[in-house]
Design a protein around this motif. Structure first.
Motif, short mmCIF file in Angstrom:
data_model
loop_
_atom_site.label_atom_id
_atom_site.label_comp_id
_atom_site.label_asym_id
_atom_site.label_seq_id
_atom_site.Cartn_x
_atom_site.Cartn_y
_atom_site.Cartn_z
N THR A 114 33.76 36.22 28.61
CA THR A 114 33.18 35.49 29.73
C THR A 114 33.06 36.32 31.01
N CYS A 115 33.82 37.41 31.12
CA CYS A 115 33.88 38.10 32.41
C CYS A 115 34.47 39.49 32.26
N CYS A 116 34.32 40.28 33.30
CA CYS A 116 34.95 41.61 33.35
C CYS A 116 35.12 41.99 34.81
N ALA A 117 36.00 42.93 35.08
CA ALA A 117 36.24 43.41 36.45
C ALA A 117 36.83 44.81 36.39
N TRP A 118 36.41 45.66 37.30
CA TRP A 118 36.90 47.04 37.36
C TRP A 118 38.17 47.14 38.19
N LEU A 119 39.03 48.07 37.80
CA LEU A 119 40.16 48.47 38.64
C LEU A 119 39.64 49.52 39.63
N PRO A 120 40.30 49.70 40.75
CA PRO A 120 39.75 50.58 41.80
C PRO A 120 39.65 52.05 41.42
N ASP A 121 40.32 52.49 40.34
CA ASP A 121 40.26 53.91 39.97
C ASP A 121 38.99 54.27 39.20
N SER A 122 38.16 53.28 38.88
CA SER A 122 36.89 53.49 38.15
C SER A 122 37.08 54.01 36.73
N THR A 123 38.29 54.01 36.24
CA THR A 123 38.52 54.45 34.86
C THR A 123 38.99 53.32 33.96
N ARG A 124 39.42 52.21 34.56
CA ARG A 124 39.92 51.09 33.77
C ARG A 124 39.27 49.79 34.22
N PHE A 125 39.18 48.86 33.30
CA PHE A 125 38.61 47.57 33.60
C PHE A 125 39.28 46.52 32.74
N VAL A 126 39.12 45.26 33.14
CA VAL A 126 39.70 44.15 32.38
C VAL A 126 38.57 43.21 31.96
N THR A 127 38.79 42.56 30.82
CA THR A 127 37.84 41.56 30.33
C THR A 127 38.59 40.28 30.01
N GLY A 128 37.90 39.15 30.15
CA GLY A 128 38.49 37.86 29.84
C GLY A 128 37.63 37.12 28.85
N SER A 129 38.25 36.21 28.10
CA SER A 129 37.53 35.54 27.03
C SER A 129 38.06 34.13 26.81
#
Length: 662
Positions: A357-372
């Protein structure tokens, strides 16, 4: 003469003490480098900028003449002996720290044992205020170039700590510096900070705060700006506030003229997002593509740069990495990572068992999170590895990461909003909405969150109710990438060595929304005056006849909850809220007052999303089920360097009624 001036009040309302005003002018002249003029003013007015002892103390502190500073301080502290104690402690503390920094341990020990210890031992119960000031000063000392030692565990001056205990705690932390002496090649910043700490402790009429006149002027300008609902500063199109006139701005500062209808998709457009540098725009569509647009000037600001194909389902959401190097696209049960510069597919992630349903980046531009909807939040990196997983007790509807990367703000597929601290997995429920939440957007400074509700209402919530109580952030970037965060157990079924831990739930922090934005209840200003109109009647798209608030029997009924509509923050300082609607209009609100400023018709179907270019506050886009992206530009920009943009004001655009002068 000086005594008479002291009693004299000036200004239209006679609120200004003439002596204080002259002293501030003198201080400002010295700061601007006009020493001769300042001295002449002191002579002609017989009003010195500050007592001779205060000037001598300032010089002694900035030059490190501690004997002179210690001799002068008692003459400026007033009748309270504990204020004198606090000032002496601050001076001796700096002397001690500088001695350690210079490698003179013997002298530092002499100051610590012979002088600082005596001060702490003699502190009485009435010393709480001065001790509190000293304790607060220790926190700011590191920022001024000091060693960075913290405040006592128990706040000085509180019920839990007497003044004596506060000073003793300070001594213990100072003694700890003997084991790790601070490095202080340039004591200048620390001395300037010390001077500010003394100013906070001593009577302000004795040692004036630095740049006081400039601060007062900026406060006045800030108050004027705050009263203007259309303030949208731009270094290109907006004049900065002037000292010669009261500040005002009009609706021409807001994007309200459609200059382009971009047609790059063959089906509904569900989401749009500007890159952080404002040079590109990404649009996600039901046609299973992402179009990357170049953003420029001229009559057609958007031009297709590339089309990203190959998604297995309609693309619901796109997100740029903070450095604009990567682009995430959410489609069905997967997430695709694209190289933004080349348009090449980097990775296809399939870490969820159900729709993402969604995603968001962490501030380091190397990691991100996704939700479902599978009740999991997964963290991945740009190499393709899964580096973390949190299992929730609810389906994840939307997600955002705070600017420092320490926490996630999560909307459940229901009515609740949660804040998840990544360092230890602690979760606190921020509150519950009155209607199911369809999406959320976090403000750039991570202090507020917008919630789109299924009822068609948008709400603004305060995130700092939770994050502010947590104290300094424990950023996830400090954690080893291959090990679980504290409090999150690794399991056997995870990817990349991490399992599927249950959430560590904390208490709830029930809150009420700060502002509610409800198009159905807004009063819109028309040429005939203020009238209560339903959104469907704006621009002549329907009929109205409801009473005040537009919610009476005559209000136009419209279906609600059938689409995910995303609100976002906009403007140069994020002072506006913009969102679409199922009635085909774009609404712009003042963030803090909740006043409806504009309702923009033009789309012929549901407007799913809008995006406001942060580097170019005059530019906004909206995306709709009518398969188009509309580009909106402010009238002020059209009169500026973009005067060649051939746009015409949108027929039927309605300016809302906003409080305060504008």
């Amino acid at each position: 003469m000086a005594q008479a001036a002291h009693e004299e009040r000036i200004g239209p309302q006679k609120m200004i003490n003439k002596t204080e005003f002259v002293r501030l002018i003198e201080q400002s002249l010295y700061r601007l480098g006009y020493d001769g003029v300042a001295k002449r003013l002191e002579e002609d007015s017989a009003i010195p900028m500050q007592p001779a002892a205060a000037a001598a103390l300032r010089t002694a502190v900035l030059t490190g003449d501690w004997a002179q500073a210690l001799a002068l301080a008692p003459t400026l502290t007033g009748p309270d002996p504990e204020v004198a104690r606090g000032a002496r402690f601050l001076l001796l503390r700096q002397q001690y720290v500088e001695a350690l920094g210079a490698g003179d341990v013997m002298h530092a020990l002499k100051v610590l044992r012979g002088q600082l210890s005596e001060l702490a031992a003699g502190a009485g119960s009435s010393a709480s205020c001065s001790a509190a000031a000293v304790g607060a000063a220790s926190n700011g000392h590191a920022a001024g170039g000091g060693p960075g030692w913290g405040a006592p565990a128990a706040p000085p001056g509180s019920a839990a700590a007497s003044a004596s205990e506060a000073y003793t705690a300070q001594l213990h932390e100072l003694a700890g510096l003997l084991l790790s002496p601070p490095s202080m090649s340039d004591p200048g910043p620390a001395r300037a900070t010390l001077l500010a700490e003394l100013q906070a402790l001593l009577p302000p009429s004795t040692l004036m705060p630095d740049a006081r006149l400039e601060v007062l002027v900026e406060q006045a300008l800030t108050a004027q700006v705050a009263r203007c609902p259309f303030y949208n500063p731009s270094h290109r199109y907006g004049a900065p506030p002037s000292l010669f006139t009261d500040f005002s701005a009009g609706v021409d500062q807001l994007p309200s003229t459609c200059v382009q209808v971009a047609e790059g998709h063959t089906d509904e457009v569900w989401h749009v997002a500007f890159s952080h540098n404002g040079a590109m725009l990404a649009s996600a569509s039901k046609d299973r593509t992402v179009v990357v647009w170049g953003v420029g000037g001229g009559a057609q600001p958007l031009s297709v740069a590339r089309v990203l194909r190959g998604h297995d389902a309609p693309v619901a959401f796109v997100a740029w990495s903070p450095n604009d190097a990567w682009l995430l696209a959410v489609a069905g049960e997967g997430v695709r990572l694209w190289d933004a510069s080349s348009g090449h597919l980097k990775h296809a992630f399939l870490h969820h068992r159900e729709v993402v349903t969604c995603c968001a980046w962490l501030p380091d531009s190397t990691r991100f999170v996704t939700g479902s909807v599978d009740k999991a939040i997964v963290m991945c990196d740009v190499t393709g590895a899964e580096v973390g997983r949190w299992r929730r007790s609810y389906r994840v509807q939307d997600i955002a990461a705070t600017a420092d990367g320490s926490a996630l703000v999560v909307a459940a597929a229901g009515r609740s909003v949660h804040v998840l601290r990544l360092s230890d997995g602690l979760e606190v429920q921020l509150g519950a909405a009155p209607s199911p939440i369809t999406s959320l957007t976090l403000s750039p400074d991570s202090t507020r969150v917008l919630l789109n509700l299924q009822s068609g209402v948008v709400q603004l919530w305060d995130v700092t109710r939770v994050t502010g109580a947590w104290g300094p952030p424990h950023a996830l970037s400090a954690l080893p990438p291959a090990t679980p965060a504290p409090g999150i157990a690794a399991g056997a079924g995870g990817t990349g060595g991490r399992g599927d831990p249950m959430d560590v739930s904390g208490p709830s922090a029930p809150a009420e929304p700060l502002v509610i934005y409800s198009p159905d209840q807004a009063l819109l200003a028309t040429a005939e005056g203020a009238m209560a109109l339903s959104p469907g009647s704006v621009g002549g798209a329907g009929t109205s006849g409801g009473g005040a608030g537009g919610s009476g029997a005559g209000a136009v009924a419209r279906p609600l909850g059938r689409f995910v509509i995303r609100a976002t923050f906009g403007g140069a300082v994020s002072s506006f809220v913009v969102h679409g609607s199922e009635d085909g209009q774009v609404y712009i609100w003042h963030r803090d007052s909740g006043d409806l400023l504009l309702a923009l018709p033009g789309h012929t179907a549901t407007v799913n999303a809008a995006a406001w270019a942060a580097p170019a506050p005059h530019l906004m886009v909206s995306a709709s089920d009518d398969r188009t992206i509309r580009v909106w530009v402010s009238a002020a920009a059209l009169r500026g360097v973009h005067h060649k943009v051939l746009g015409t004001p949108v027929p039927g655009a309605v300016a809302g009624r906003a409080g305060g002068p504008g």
